[in-house]
Design a protein around this motif. Structure first.
Motif, PDB file in Angstrom:
ATOM      1  N   ARG B  34       0.976  -1.310  -0.092  1.00 37.12           N
ATOM      2  CA  ARG B  34      -0.106   0.180   0.103  1.00 37.12           C
ATOM      3  C   ARG B  34       0.942   1.301  -0.209  1.00 37.12           C
ATOM      4  O   ARG B  34       2.017   1.253   0.722  1.00 37.12           O
ATOM      5  N   ASP B  35       0.434   2.153  -0.666  1.00 41.09           N
ATOM      6  CA  ASP B  35       1.399   3.490  -0.879  1.00 41.09           C
ATOM      7  C   ASP B  35       1.158   4.021   0.588  1.00 41.09           C
ATOM      8  O   ASP B  35       0.313   4.519   1.074  1.00 41.09           O
ATOM      9  N   PRO B  36       2.474   4.113   0.924  1.00 40.03           N
ATOM     10  CA  PRO B  36       2.505   4.793   2.404  1.00 40.03           C
ATOM     11  C   PRO B  36       1.942   6.127   2.616  1.00 40.03           C
ATOM     12  O   PRO B  36       1.427   6.627   3.524  1.00 40.03           O
ATOM     13  N   ARG B  37       1.908   6.892   1.424  1.00 44.61           N
ATOM     14  CA  ARG B  37       1.386   8.322   1.176  1.00 44.61           C
ATOM     15  C   ARG B  37      -0.066   8.305   1.619  1.00 44.61           C
ATOM     16  O   ARG B  37      -0.886   9.305   2.207  1.00 44.61           O
ATOM     17  N   VAL B  38      -0.856   6.896   1.270  1.00 37.88           N
ATOM     18  CA  VAL B  38      -2.486   7.043   1.470  1.00 37.88           C
ATOM     19  C   VAL B  38      -2.547   6.894   3.240  1.00 37.88           C
ATOM     20  O   VAL B  38      -3.428   7.792   3.662  1.00 37.88           O
ATOM     21  N   GLU B  39      -1.858   6.098   3.792  1.00 42.30           N
ATOM     22  CA  GLU B  39      -1.805   6.319   5.348  1.00 42.30           C
ATOM     23  C   GLU B  39      -1.579   7.673   5.917  1.00 42.30           C
ATOM     24  O   GLU B  39      -2.282   8.315   6.719  1.00 42.30           O
ATOM     25  N   GLU B  40      -0.578   8.197   5.266  1.00 42.23           N
ATOM     26  CA  GLU B  40      -0.199   9.700   5.864  1.00 42.23           C
ATOM     27  C   GLU B  40      -1.414  10.689   5.407  1.00 42.23           C
ATOM     28  O   GLU B  40      -1.548  11.364   6.487  1.00 42.23           O
ATOM     29  N   ILE B  41      -1.829  10.512   4.323  1.00 47.03           N
ATOM     30  CA  ILE B  41      -2.875  11.553   4.083  1.00 47.03           C
ATOM     31  C   ILE B  41      -4.281  11.308   4.752  1.00 47.03           C
ATOM     32  O   ILE B  41      -4.865  12.250   5.322  1.00 47.03           O
ATOM     33  N   THR B  42      -4.626  10.001   5.070  1.00 41.53           N
ATOM     34  CA  THR B  42      -5.452   9.640   5.732  1.00 41.53           C
ATOM     35  C   THR B  42      -5.488  10.217   7.365  1.00 41.53           C
ATOM     36  O   THR B  42      -6.456  10.718   7.912  1.00 41.53           O
ATOM     37  N   GLY B  43      -4.089  10.229   7.754  1.00 42.87           N
ATOM     38  CA  GLY B  43      -3.867  10.614   8.875  1.00 42.87           C
ATOM     39  C   GLY B  43      -4.218  12.172   9.121  1.00 42.87           C
ATOM     40  O   GLY B  43      -4.699  12.812  10.149  1.00 42.87           O
ATOM     41  N   ILE B  44      -3.876  12.932   8.096  1.00 37.23           N
ATOM     42  CA  ILE B  44      -4.144  14.461   7.977  1.00 37.23           C
ATOM     43  C   ILE B  44      -5.632  14.757   7.932  1.00 37.23           C
ATOM     44  O   ILE B  44      -6.065  15.787   8.455  1.00 37.23           O
ATOM     45  N   LEU B  45      -6.228  14.002   7.038  1.00 39.15           N
ATOM     46  CA  LEU B  45      -7.806  14.388   6.843  1.00 39.15           C
ATOM     47  C   LEU B  45      -8.423  14.491   8.149  1.00 39.15           C
ATOM     48  O   LEU B  45      -8.176  13.850   9.088  1.00 39.15           O
ATOM     49  N   PRO B  46      -9.630  15.180   8.179  1.00 37.64           N
ATOM     50  CA  PRO B  46     -10.489  15.243   9.306  1.00 37.64           C
ATOM     51  C   PRO B  46     -11.233  14.248   9.673  1.00 37.64           C
ATOM     52  O   PRO B  46     -11.574  14.117  11.014  1.00 37.64           O
ATOM     53  N   PHE B  55     -16.135  10.794  -2.505  1.00 33.92           N
ATOM     54  CA  PHE B  55     -15.669   9.336  -2.233  1.00 33.92           C
ATOM     55  C   PHE B  55     -16.018   8.808  -1.236  1.00 33.92           C
ATOM     56  O   PHE B  55     -16.427   9.544  -0.187  1.00 33.92           O
ATOM     57  N   PRO B  56     -16.146   7.454  -1.078  1.00 34.76           N
ATOM     58  CA  PRO B  56     -16.701   6.778   0.194  1.00 34.76           C
ATOM     59  C   PRO B  56     -15.615   6.969   1.434  1.00 34.76           C
ATOM     60  O   PRO B  56     -14.487   6.225   1.452  1.00 34.76           O
ATOM     61  N   GLY B  57     -15.820   8.160   2.066  1.00 33.37           N
ATOM     62  CA  GLY B  57     -15.068   8.042   3.391  1.00 33.37           C
ATOM     63  C   GLY B  57     -13.635   9.028   3.011  1.00 33.37           C
ATOM     64  O   GLY B  57     -13.210   9.079   1.822  1.00 33.37           O
ATOM     65  N   CYS B  58     -13.166   9.255   4.218  1.00 31.91           N
ATOM     66  CA  CYS B  58     -12.089   9.681   4.017  1.00 31.91           C
ATOM     67  C   CYS B  58     -10.756   9.012   3.486  1.00 31.91           C
ATOM     68  O   CYS B  58      -9.979   9.406   2.705  1.00 31.91           O
ATOM     69  N   GLY B  59     -10.790   7.500   3.872  1.00 28.19           N
ATOM     70  CA  GLY B  59      -9.936   6.573   3.318  1.00 28.19           C
ATOM     71  C   GLY B  59      -9.955   6.553   1.580  1.00 28.19           C
ATOM     72  O   GLY B  59      -8.999   6.485   1.159  1.00 28.19           O
ATOM     73  N   GLY B  60     -11.182   6.487   1.228  1.00 28.55           N
ATOM     74  CA  GLY B  60     -11.539   6.486  -0.174  1.00 28.55           C
ATOM     75  C   GLY B  60     -10.806   7.603  -0.802  1.00 28.55           C
ATOM     76  O   GLY B  60     -10.215   7.487  -1.897  1.00 28.55           O
ATOM     77  N   TYR B  61     -11.067   8.764  -0.169  1.00 28.24           N
ATOM     78  CA  TYR B  61     -10.475  10.249  -0.925  1.00 28.24           C
ATOM     79  C   TYR B  61      -8.723  10.042  -0.922  1.00 28.24           C
ATOM     80  O   TYR B  61      -8.284  10.542  -1.946  1.00 28.24           O
ATOM     81  N   ALA B  62      -8.251   9.804   0.274  1.00 24.63           N
ATOM     82  CA  ALA B  62      -6.934   9.673   0.407  1.00 24.63           C
ATOM     83  C   ALA B  62      -6.278   8.669  -0.876  1.00 24.63           C
ATOM     84  O   ALA B  62      -5.346   9.155  -1.327  1.00 24.63           O
ATOM     85  N   GLU B  63      -7.068   7.623  -1.091  1.00 23.69           N
ATOM     86  CA  GLU B  63      -6.650   6.658  -2.264  1.00 23.69           C
ATOM     87  C   GLU B  63      -6.756   7.192  -3.522  1.00 23.69           C
ATOM     88  O   GLU B  63      -5.870   7.291  -4.385  1.00 23.69           O
TER      89      GLU B  63
END
Lengths: 207, 285
Positions: B34-46, B55-63
């Motif tokens: 998994r792209d580590p950036r996805v995790e990172e961005i999910t952490g930043i999102l509200p 997109f379906p939820g913050c995780g979906g948007y990060a991806e």
């Protein structure tokens, strides 16, 4: 006939949720929408059947020969400890395997899997099936009944989940008095449903 | 008995070791990259999972952002800060976006209801009533049953009497209410363009006068008054083009019905746009 009796018994008479009160967290927590409830029920069905088979095998081949004669009480204690170990590991492994090999299934069930790692319905059914069928004549017979019992119980879980989510979806639109909105009315509904399921007590077919 | 205890300890220990090893091996061989950036961005999102980005939820948007399918500025609740951080992680530039908040394009029911409504206390249900558009005096305006307030994931909408009031500080501009309102009365208003036509009714003249005390009667006074030509009449109701609007406030003065109003306190404008626009707004008053 024993088969039908088992089905009726597991789904209605001693329903996992409404008669045995196991697995109440998903029953209250994931029953807000029918879709989520269905996903949760499928995940539980999957995990309960698998966990029951694994724990029954462990008991039959390891715990039973070692402790049956020398320390039967210790065997019961060890059930709880070793089964939770087996279930937790199994769920983790299955989650990883699903993510790797069956991504679509992982997408629909995956988010529910970690939630049921230490679910009491799963552990409860594993313990109950070992208690009920641990003394079977052969391994094949024992595991057959274990699988059936676990599967039917999980179906009972699903029935209760779907009924509850259907009720709660409608409740959202009802004019419920302000202090009763949300959780209180949901708990009242759960109680009434348990009452209703008590009506199945003593139901039997020929048995 | 002692033997049994030793067996028990040995078995549990063995099980632990075997399962631990199995999980360790599985983590190695069954790992999905998994792209580590996805995790990172999910952490930043509200992580409000409001779905405002589509997109379906913050995780979906990060991806989606990492895959290049979405822009870093699409998260409305996160606003500027989050989009900057996302852009920094992805190593791309992002243009400044102005914060938007949801605003109701209706002043609320001003005349007596046409009949008593006894149905479900939900705008979506009340809106289904075919009886000439619901129980309020205006068949286009706010039903005031609070579906938007229930839908808001940030608790920014509060019902005051019959009208929903948006708490500008809490509103993140996610747009959930825009979709929740069955009459589509909410719009996302740029915070530096606080002038709003609070009416969507296409009724004209006498009909408009009868249905509401403050609704737009399509007199076109604002259209003629606006020095920037930012106001046009679309579907018989005044519409302000936020691109052209200079927030001079002349339309607010000109409107004979009080339909066009400042929807945000002026101090907010000062913070949001700086001295220039505030000066213009001040002149207008």
């Amino acid at each position: 006939m024993r088969f039908v009796q088992l089905f009726i018994n597991a789904v209605f008479v001693s329903n996992v949720i409404l008669a045995m009160f196991l697995g109440l967290c998903p029953f209250m927590g994931v029953s807000k929408k029918s879709r989520d409830a269905l996903g949760m029920s499928c995940a539980v069905l999957f995990v309960i059947v698998m966990a029951a088979a694994a724990t029954f095998t462990l008991d039959w081949f390891v715990l039973k020969p070692l402790f049956l004669a020398s320390a039967p009480d210790l065997r019961v204690v060890l059930h709880t400890i070793s089964f939770i170990l087996v279930i937790a590991t199994l769920v983790q492994l299955v989650e990883m395997a699903l993510r790797k090999y069956v991504p679509p299934l992982y997408k629909s069930l995956g988010i529910y899997l970690p939630l049921i790692t230490t679910n009491c319905a799963v552990l409860g059914m594993a313990l109950l099936t070992v208690k009920r069928y641990g003394g079977s004549e052969s391994f094949a017979e024992g595991i057959l009944w274990t699988l059936c019992d676990a599967g039917f119980s999980a179906l009972g879980f699903g029935v209760a989940m779907m009924l509850m989510s259907g009720i709660r979806e409608r409740l959202d639109l009802m004019d419920v008095p302000e202090p009763m909105r949300g959780w209180p009315i949901a708990f009242v509904c759960a109680g009434l449903m348990a009452f209703a399921f008590m009506g199945f007590n003593g139901l039997s077919f020929g048995g | 008995m002692q033997e049994a205890i030793i067996y028990a300890a040995a078995i549990l220990g063995l099980l632990g070791v075997v399962f631990g090893a199995a999980l360790a091996l599985a983590a190695k061989y069954l790992a999905v990259w998994r792209d580590p950036r996805v995790e990172e961005i999910t952490g930043i999102l509200p992580n409000a999972n409001c779905g405002g980005c589509g997109f379906p939820g913050c995780g979906g948007y990060a991806e989606a952002v990492v895959a290049g399918k979405a822009k870093p500025g699409a998260c409305a609740p996160g606003g500027c800060e989050v989009s900057k951080k996302i852009a920094a992680i992805l190593g791309i530039e992002v243009e400044e976006s102005v914060r938007k908040v949801a605003m109701l394009r209706c002043v609320g029911p001003t005349k007596e209801d046409r009949f008593q409504y006894y149905g479900l206390m939900d705008c979506r249900a009340a809106n289904l009533m075919a009886l000439q558009g619901g129980f309020r005096s205006c068949m286009y305006g706010c039903l005031g049953l609070g579906t938007c307030a229930q839908a808001c994931p940030f608790g920014a909408i509060v019902m005051s009497d019959k009208v929903p009031v948006v708490d500008v500080d809490k509103c993140t501009g996610c747009g959930t209410c825009v979709h929740a309102c069955p009459r589509r009365l909410f719009s996302l208003q740029r915070i530096d363009r606080p002038v709003l036509v609070r009416c969507v009714s296409p009724l004209k003249g006498k009909e408009a006068l009868e249905s509401c005390e403050r609704g737009c009667i399509t007199c076109r006074k604002c259209e003629r008054t606006c020095p920037a030509k930012a106001i046009s009449i679309v579907n018989d109701v005044a519409v302000i083009d936020p691109e052209k609007c200079t927030v001079c406030g002349k339309c607010v003065e000109a409107c004979p019905r009080g339909t066009i109003v400042f929807v945000l306190p002026r101090k907010e404008d000062a913070a949001a746009v700086g001295a220039g626009a505030t000066g213009a707004a001040e002149e207008g008053r």
